[in-house]
Scaffold this active site. Structure first.
Site, mmCIF file in Angstrom:
data_model
loop_
_atom_site.group_PDB
_atom_site.id
_atom_site.type_symbol
_atom_site.label_atom_id
_atom_site.label_comp_id
_atom_site.label_asym_id
_atom_site.label_seq_id
_atom_site.Cartn_x
_atom_site.Cartn_y
_atom_site.Cartn_z
ATOM 1 N N ASP A 149 -14.055 29.802 -68.154
ATOM 2 C CA ASP A 149 -14.222 28.803 -67.101
ATOM 3 C C ASP A 149 -13.610 27.498 -67.595
ATOM 4 O O ASP A 149 -13.251 27.376 -68.772
ATOM 5 C CB ASP A 149 -15.702 28.611 -66.761
ATOM 6 C CG ASP A 149 -16.515 28.198 -67.975
ATOM 7 O OD1 ASP A 149 -16.816 26.999 -68.101
ATOM 8 O OD2 ASP A 149 -16.842 29.060 -68.818
ATOM 9 N N SER A 194 -16.830 33.844 -75.166
ATOM 10 C CA SER A 194 -16.262 33.015 -74.111
ATOM 11 C C SER A 194 -16.331 31.539 -74.504
ATOM 12 O O SER A 194 -17.113 31.137 -75.363
ATOM 13 C CB SER A 194 -17.014 33.240 -72.799
ATOM 14 O OG SER A 194 -18.397 32.956 -72.968
ATOM 15 N N ARG A 234 -14.260 39.857 -66.748
ATOM 16 C CA ARG A 234 -14.308 39.316 -68.102
ATOM 17 C C ARG A 234 -14.010 40.356 -69.167
ATOM 18 O O ARG A 234 -13.270 40.088 -70.110
ATOM 19 C CB ARG A 234 -15.674 38.673 -68.366
ATOM 20 C CG ARG A 234 -15.883 37.422 -67.549
ATOM 21 C CD ARG A 234 -17.093 36.641 -68.010
ATOM 22 N NE ARG A 234 -17.244 35.414 -67.226
ATOM 23 C CZ ARG A 234 -17.989 34.385 -67.583
ATOM 24 N NH1 ARG A 234 -18.660 34.435 -68.722
ATOM 25 N NH2 ARG A 234 -18.077 33.321 -66.833
#
Length: 234
Positions: A204, A90, A217
């Site tokens: 994010d 991420s 996710r």
């Protein structure tokens, strides 16, 4: 077997995907690999080996941050003969055109410091991706309906950052997003003459505050894993 990896000789493939989260490593192995077998569980940092379209590949968790990744990448390269390492994980978006769920392919990695910084002394070393992997990853994204951004990212060992001025400068200078591992991975790859690339999904956004719920996710990260696998064996 090494201090941190319990796999026997020959159990780890020459191509390794490295998510930070060991449970994401298990999900990716079970979802995308054929015949995936657990080859490491030392300290709970799971690693698996299987095949993708007939190509042997391992997926090994790296933990969070550059110091943790450095341990696993060093041992994979030096003790297991790994030739290709792709970080999959991420990243926080930093530019207005970068949206949550988009994929960022890191061409370069800016950082304040890495575990390798001390060997460079006064030199500001600029780690970059392997071009062949980067080109193949970009080609793989053209088959998918996903937003893709290629450029510079920022690797930080500080998750709870209290330097808004630094983030402002990163944004001002076109940095696409911030994560915690790629700069050290690229540096180690250059040192040992192997290939490395970082492919990250935006989970994010630092500017908008939007964040992807944890239960969404894994499904969203599927594009990133497939891009990485296709790039590795292009």
């Amino acid at each position: 077997m090494t201090i941190h990896i319990g796999a026997a000789p020959g159990q780890i493939a020459e191509t390794v995907l490295m998510p930070g989260d060991p449970y994401r490593a298990r999900w990716a192995a079970e979802t995308f690999l054929d015949g995936a077998e657990l080859v490491n569980e030392v300290r709970g940092m799971l690693g698996f080996t299987g095949t993708y379209r007939g190509n042997r590949v391992s997926i090994q968790g790296s933990g969070m941050g550059m110091p943790s990744l450095s341990i696993y990448a060093n041992e994979l390269i030096r003790d297991y003969g790994v030739k290709t390492l792709i970080r999959v994980g991420s990243i926080g978006g930093m530019q207005p055109q970068v949206k949550v769920r988009d994929v960022i392919i890191a061409m370069t990695c800016t950082t304040v410091a890495t575990p390798s910084s001390t060997i460079f002394r006064d030199l500001n070393y600029s780690p970059c991706a392997d071009y062949g992997l980067l080109e193949a990853a970009v080609a793989a994204t053209r088959k998918r309906d996903v937003g893709v951004h290629v450029g510079g990212i920022y690797s930080s060992d500080t998750f709870y950052d209290e330097r808004p001025d630094l983030n402002e400068q990163m944004t001002r200078h076109g940095i696409l997003g911030v994560e915690m591992e790629a700069a050290e991975l690229y540096t180690l790859a250059a040192r040992h003459g192997v290939r490395a690339l970082g492919i990250m999904t935006v989970s994010d956004h630092l500017q908008t505050g939007e964040a992807l719920p944890s239960d969404q996710r894994e499904k969203t990260f599927g594009d990133m894993i497939e891009i990485a696998l296709e790039a590795a064996f292009a």
